[in-house]
Motif scaffolding. Structure first.
Motif, short mmCIF file in Angstrom:
data_model
loop_
_atom_site.label_atom_id
_atom_site.label_comp_id
_atom_site.label_asym_id
_atom_site.label_seq_id
_atom_site.Cartn_x
_atom_site.Cartn_y
_atom_site.Cartn_z
N PRO A 159 0.80 -1.15 -0.12
CA PRO A 159 -0.09 0.13 -0.03
C PRO A 159 0.92 1.53 -0.01
O PRO A 159 0.49 2.20 -0.68
CB PRO A 159 -0.79 -0.14 1.27
N SER A 160 2.10 0.94 0.57
CA SER A 160 3.01 2.44 0.59
C SER A 160 3.43 2.73 -0.78
O SER A 160 3.66 3.71 -1.16
CB SER A 160 3.86 2.37 1.66
N GLN A 181 3.11 0.41 -12.90
CA GLN A 181 3.80 1.84 -12.86
C GLN A 181 5.27 1.68 -11.73
O GLN A 181 6.16 2.20 -11.87
CB GLN A 181 2.82 3.00 -12.19
N VAL A 182 4.88 0.77 -10.65
CA VAL A 182 5.85 0.56 -9.52
C VAL A 182 7.08 0.00 -10.05
O VAL A 182 8.28 0.57 -10.02
CB VAL A 182 5.41 -0.24 -8.52
N ILE A 183 6.95 -1.31 -10.76
CA ILE A 183 7.91 -1.91 -11.75
C ILE A 183 8.66 -1.03 -12.80
O ILE A 183 9.87 -1.09 -12.75
CB ILE A 183 7.51 -3.23 -12.14
N PHE A 184 8.00 -0.46 -13.37
CA PHE A 184 8.55 0.64 -14.45
C PHE A 184 9.32 1.74 -13.85
O PHE A 184 10.47 2.05 -14.45
CB PHE A 184 7.26 1.14 -15.21
N LEU A 212 2.67 10.22 -6.26
CA LEU A 212 3.32 11.32 -5.82
C LEU A 212 3.50 12.07 -7.10
O LEU A 212 4.21 11.69 -8.24
CB LEU A 212 4.33 11.45 -5.11
N GLU A 213 3.12 13.33 -7.21
CA GLU A 213 3.47 14.25 -8.62
C GLU A 213 4.86 14.62 -8.61
O GLU A 213 5.41 14.96 -9.52
CB GLU A 213 2.50 15.27 -8.54
N ASP A 214 5.32 15.06 -7.33
CA ASP A 214 6.76 15.80 -7.25
C ASP A 214 7.55 14.49 -7.44
O ASP A 214 7.75 13.48 -6.74
CB ASP A 214 6.92 16.25 -5.98
N LYS A 247 12.57 9.63 -3.74
CA LYS A 247 13.19 9.25 -2.49
C LYS A 247 12.08 8.39 -1.80
O LYS A 247 12.76 7.70 -0.98
CB LYS A 247 13.13 10.71 -1.58
N SER A 248 10.89 8.69 -1.80
CA SER A 248 10.03 7.59 -0.95
C SER A 248 9.99 6.26 -1.74
O SER A 248 10.24 5.15 -0.73
CB SER A 248 8.68 8.42 -1.38
N MET A 249 9.97 6.11 -3.00
CA MET A 249 10.16 4.73 -3.43
C MET A 249 11.48 4.07 -3.06
O MET A 249 11.41 2.87 -2.80
CB MET A 249 10.07 4.82 -5.05
#
Length: 229
Positions: free
Chosen positions: A116-117, A202-205, A124-126, A132-134
């Motif tokens: 979920p995180s 999107q996460v893996i990309f 996030l748009e920025d 950094k978060s990923m």
């Protein structure tokens, strides 16, 4: 008191740990293998890289299901024999076996707790904040999960280097692997299934496109890297 060394199989029997490698926690598999990455992952990856990088639709084209299941059973019963059989199998069967292993992990590689995180962070748009978060979330994965993902990620990037021939772009690879690596529990998750797949991709990309992540070198120790990004 004399120390009596016991084999891992004997310890498994005493502790009640599940046998085989499929549907077994990755921490148990890596412990048994005495490897930072499950041997099934390493040998399938090496096989694909030795003879499948130029194969059209590698990882997208399905291997013969009965052959994939036969190879799965071989890995669950006699790993050395299964590894010896890899070079004899159709390369799409080898690729399909790797995908099946990841899909059947009792907990997805990105973990139930953190998925979920990741979903929130990739939205996030920025771009700086997202990056950094990923990366910070990736660093929170259990060590066997992190090792395995970074090893797989480096492999998928090498596959994509041959995209003019195999047609497997970052997006195509993310589409194949996203739903397995970030599959979510059906209960308590309100996201629409179509949107869920989009986010998984999107996460893996994102990570495939990130050229700052460390590579997992054989035999080296991977330290925390979130502060280095």
């Amino acid at each position: 008191m004399r120390y009596l060394q016991q084999s891992l199989s004997q310890l498994d029997e005493l502790s009640g740990a599940p046998r085989g490698v499929f549907a077994v926690p990755i921490s148990i598999v890596t412990y048994r293998d005495r490897s930072r990455v499950p041997l099934i992952v390493r040998h399938c990856v090496e096989n694909v890289e030795s003879r499948g990088l130029d194969e059209l639709g590698i990882y997208r084209v399905s291997g013969i299901a009965t052959d994939v299941l036969a190879l799965k059973e071989a890995f669950d019963t006699n790993g050395k024999q299964a590894i010896a059989r890899l070079k004899e199998m159709d390369i799409h069967v080898v690729a399909g076996t790797l995908k099946l292993y990841l899909r059947e992990l009792p907990e997805p590689l990105f973990t139930d707790e953190l998925i979920p995180s990741f979903v929130k962070a990739v939205g996030l748009e920025d771009p700086v904040a997202k990056g950094k978060s990923m990366t910070s979330l990736l660093d929170r994965l259990p060590q066997p999960n992190l090792n395995t993902f970074l090893y797989l990620l480096a492999h998928l990037k090498r596959v994509a280097e041959h995209e003019q021939v195999n047609k497997m772009t970052f997006h195509n690879l993310a589409t194949v692997f996203g739903p397995s690596l970030l599959r979510t529990k059906t209960e308590g998750f309100s996201m629409d299934i179509s949107q869920e797949v989009v986010v998984q991709v999107q996460v893996i990309f994102h990570f495939l496109s990130d050229d700052k992540l460390p590579h997992l070198e054989p035999g080296s120790r991977l330290e925390s890297f979130s502060t280095e990004m």
